[in-house]
Enzyme design. Structure first.
Site, short mmCIF file in Angstrom:
data_model
loop_
_atom_site.label_atom_id
_atom_site.label_comp_id
_atom_site.label_asym_id
_atom_site.label_seq_id
_atom_site.Cartn_x
_atom_site.Cartn_y
_atom_site.Cartn_z
N LYS A 13 0.83 -1.21 0.00
CA LYS A 13 0.00 0.00 0.00
C LYS A 13 0.86 1.26 0.00
O LYS A 13 0.60 2.20 -0.74
CB LYS A 13 -0.91 0.05 1.23
N ARG A 88 -10.20 0.24 9.14
CA ARG A 88 -9.65 -1.08 9.44
C ARG A 88 -10.63 -1.94 10.21
O ARG A 88 -10.32 -3.11 10.51
CB ARG A 88 -8.39 -0.90 10.28
N ARG A 127 11.07 -6.31 5.39
CA ARG A 127 10.93 -4.90 5.74
C ARG A 127 11.47 -4.65 7.15
O ARG A 127 12.14 -3.65 7.40
CB ARG A 127 9.46 -4.48 5.66
N ARG A 135 10.83 0.56 12.84
CA ARG A 135 9.42 0.21 12.93
C ARG A 135 9.26 -0.89 13.98
O ARG A 135 9.35 -2.07 13.66
CB ARG A 135 8.89 -0.29 11.57
N ARG A 146 -0.42 -9.10 13.64
CA ARG A 146 -0.92 -8.09 12.71
C ARG A 146 -1.73 -8.73 11.59
O ARG A 146 -2.76 -8.21 11.17
CB ARG A 146 0.23 -7.28 12.13
P1 AMP Z 1 0.11 0.71 9.50
O1 AMP Z 1 1.33 1.53 9.29
O2 AMP Z 1 -1.06 1.20 8.70
O3 AMP Z 1 0.36 -0.74 9.31
O4 AMP Z 1 -0.33 0.91 11.02
C1 AMP Z 1 0.54 0.61 12.10
C2 AMP Z 1 -0.26 0.38 13.37
O5 AMP Z 1 -1.01 1.56 13.70
C3 AMP Z 1 -1.31 -0.72 13.29
O6 AMP Z 1 -0.77 -2.00 13.52
C4 AMP Z 1 -2.27 -0.29 14.39
O7 AMP Z 1 -1.75 -0.58 15.67
C5 AMP Z 1 -2.29 1.22 14.23
N1 AMP Z 1 -3.30 1.65 13.26
C6 AMP Z 1 -3.09 2.24 12.04
N2 AMP Z 1 -4.25 2.52 11.42
C7 AMP Z 1 -5.23 2.08 12.26
C8 AMP Z 1 -6.64 2.07 12.17
N3 AMP Z 1 -7.30 2.54 11.09
N4 AMP Z 1 -7.32 1.56 13.23
C9 AMP Z 1 -6.70 1.09 14.32
N5 AMP Z 1 -5.37 1.06 14.45
C10 AMP Z 1 -4.63 1.55 13.44
#
Ligand code: AMP
Length: 207
Positions: A13, A88, A127, A135, A146
């Protein structure tokens, strides 16, 4: 142009969003990036989100909805935006519907980058290695969680967007360039003026 880029962690993404931001000059609204910024800043939101993110769990809907509601109304979103990593949960999807309705705007499409679980594991591990400690949520311990969280809480959203005719699924295992090309075709199709508005009248109506 307003659309959602969906897909499990490691689906690509971020890579695709980066290109599309450049191409269409619209911002990428990544709730993950916003939450990481809050954690780095050490503000109240960051303090609330930090441990949940490190476990690979989802932060509560109300926290994410608050930041998105604020962000979506900023001037740079006037011509469109790419939602990345949001919604999400089905609750977030419904809340987004209401938010957009109130703002009088609609989504063009919800694109799902589809990648099988085994491919995801390889990608996310790579990654995590490349990012070192940058990260914390990409380490092997949270990886499985995840993906499980995605399968349980996020996958059901696809039905929501399928039902309202917005869902497009793209094979996320193709090369990044090929995925980009497919996305461009979909976005062009979904944003061109209605066929009815541009096509010639039907022959039988031309009297
Ligand atoms: P990402 O970079 O989008 O993979 O997000 C990293 C982390 O942020 C996720 O594993 C969640 O803990 C939190 N997070 C990001 N977006 C959301 C969302 N829309 N709802 C809930 N938690 C989120």
């Amino acid at each position: 142009m307003r659309f959602i880029l969906m897909g499990p962690p490691g689906a690509g993404k971020g890579t695709q969003a980066e290109f599309l931001v450049d191409q269409f000059q619209i911002p990428q609204l990544s709730t993950g990036d916003m939450l990481r910024a809050a954690v780095a800043e050490g503000n109240e939101l960051g303090i609330l989100a930090k441990q949940t993110m490190e476990r690979g769990d989802l932060v509560p809907d109300e926290l994410v909805l608050g930041i998105i509601a604020e962000r979506i109304q900023m001037p740079d979103c006037a011509n469109g935006f790419i939602l990345d990593g949001f919604p999400r949960t089905i609750g977030q999807a419904h809340a987004l519907d209401n938010m957009l309705k109130k703002l009088g705007i609609t989504l063009d499409v919800a694109i799902n980058l589809d990648v099988p679980t085994d491919v995801l594991f390889d990608r996310i591990e790579a990654r995590a290695r490349a990012a070192g400690t940058a990260r914390a949520d990409d380490n092997a311990a949270t990886l499985k969680n995840r993906i499980e969280v995605y399968t349980e809480q996020t996958l059901p959203i696809l039905d929501h967007y399928q039902a309202n005719g917005l869902l497009e699924t793209v094979d996320g295992t193709a090369t990044p360039a090929s995925v980009t090309a497919t996305l461009m075709v979909i976005l062009e199709e979904r944003t061109k003026p209605e066929a009815a508005a541009t096509s010639q009248p039907h022959a039988s109506l031309q009297f």
